[in-house]
Scaffold this motif. Structure first.
Motif: not given
Length: 404
Positions: A71-72, A74, A89-94, A196, A198, A367
């Protein structure tokens, strides 16, 4: 001689998925490969587009219980250089997704695929090693080492970097190696990963932790060959401490499993990905370092295109130029992904100040600029997805500006 519409040489992940997809599109398929009991302790992260394809094939429901969401994702600059990039950080919710993809053990994938192949009426599994391969304008003939012959209207090479199919089709390759080795392992940790992943960028290459179900993760640690040799001779307790220290104890106490493997890093791309009555999928056509979760996802896009070309023609004769059409359809995606992975890897290794400045500046922009980050995320999981979303992103930004 046994006759089939399509023959596939190689029954790894790409070969089995290609066989299932083409068989379920209505084609009669021969899958040629010797039986193998070799365990594969590596893991694979499949992106959203790949998951949706496996779901259409009816496979995902059997794989999902053994997979973990991503889901994230980073990126942390783990170098000690003067110019260090900010954490991104790349968040799939975005981008409106519950996850970019899922991570799973290769052995899990192989088990599910093996069962599906065995149950598929349109697949004939041939336990044998391809010897001589003859390709003409009308058909392809595979002669096994025991003398049995298989003929097909179309031939798919899924037989890896040393592909006999590619060689028989007189398709050359360009290959190059890196002064790096990937140490691949799985580990347990005392703190939850929270879905997450990393990636620490280090001076020897990426150190990438990817979630597995429970308090477990997989790791690809790219180092020099000398460092890899040293790491793999350490007792597991000492190696566990090294991993924990490199992760800055983000996941608490680390316990490495006893299945550590090493893989020298190299890249390869065929001069063509198909011609005439031949197509190359997976590592028979392209291969590069385990960076950015691109390997099997790129191979699945090969198979998606191949199924579109051959599966929609069910009931009709496969055209003699289907391989050339496949090459045309796949070239831009394969070349761009190969170059981007190569560039990212070389930027980590370079000691040149301009390269370090460019890399740090690029991550800083990602970022801080949300729309650009969204475009990169969409492109990362499916080529063209970010470009398609660009107009709505632009108009959305304009609307917010007008309303503000």
């Amino acid at each position: 001689m046994r006759n089939f519409e399509i023959a596939i040489v190689g029954a790894g992940l790409a070969g089995q998925i290609a066989a299932i997809a083409l068989a379920r599109s209505g084609r009669n398929v021969a899958l040629i490969a010797p039986r193998s009991n070799r365990l594969d302790h590596r893991t694979t992260a499949l992106m959203d587009q790949s998951i949706r394809f496996l779901d259409r094939l009816g496979l995902w429901s059997q794989i999902e219980p053994s997979a973990a969401k991503l889901s994230t994702m980073q990126i942390i600059d783990g170098t000690d250089r003067l110019l260090r990039a900010p954490t991104v950080a790349f968040r799939s919710s975005e981008i409106g997704l519950p996850a970019f993809g899922w991570n799973m053990a290769n052995d899990t994938l192989l088990t599910v695929l093996g069962e599906a192949v065995a149950q598929e009426n349109n697949i004939t599994l041939i336990d044998g090693v391809a010897g001589a391969i003859d390709i003409t304008e009308r058909e392809a003939t595979v002669t096994l080492e025991d003398g049995e012959q298989i003929s097909a209207s179309f031939l798919v090479g899924a037989d890896g970097k040393k592909s006999k199919v590619r060689e028989a089709a007189n398709i050359g390759v360009r290959s190059w190696s890196y002064p790096q080795t990937a140490v691949v392992l799985n580990f347990e940790h005392s703190r939850p990963h929270g879905n997450v992943s990393t990636e620490f960028h280090t001076s020897t290459g990426p150190f990438t932790q990817v979630p597995l179900p429970g308090n477990r993760s997989s790791l690809v640690w790219v180092v020099t060959p000398q460092q890899a040799a040293e790491l793999t001779t350490l007792p597991l307790e000492d190696l566990s401490r090294r991993v924990e220290d490199r992760m800055q104890s983000m996941l608490g106490t680390v316990t490495v499993s006893d299945d550590v493997q090493t893989w020298p890093l190299s890249s390869m791309t065929a001069h063509r990905y198909g011609k005439g009555r031949v197509a190359l999928v997976g590592e028979s056509g392209h291969g590069f370092p385990p960076i950015g979760a691109q390997g099997l996802n790129l191979s699945l896009r090969d198979i998606i295109v191949l199924t579109e070309l051959l599966g929609t023609l069910t009931g009709k004769t496969i055209p003699g130029d289907a391989g050339s059409t496949f090459d045309h359809r796949r070239r831009a995606d394969v070349v761009s992904r190969t170059l981007s992975v190569d560039l990212l890897n070389r930027s980590l290794l370079s000691s040149l100040l301009p390269v370090q400045i460019a890399r740090a500046a690029g991550l800083h922009v990602l970022s801080s600029v949300g729309p650009l980050r969204g475009l990169v995320m969409r492109e990362g999981i499916e080529p063209g997805r970010g470009i398609k979303a660009l107009p709505s992103m632009i108009f959305g930004s304009l609307r917010r500006s007008w309303n503000g």
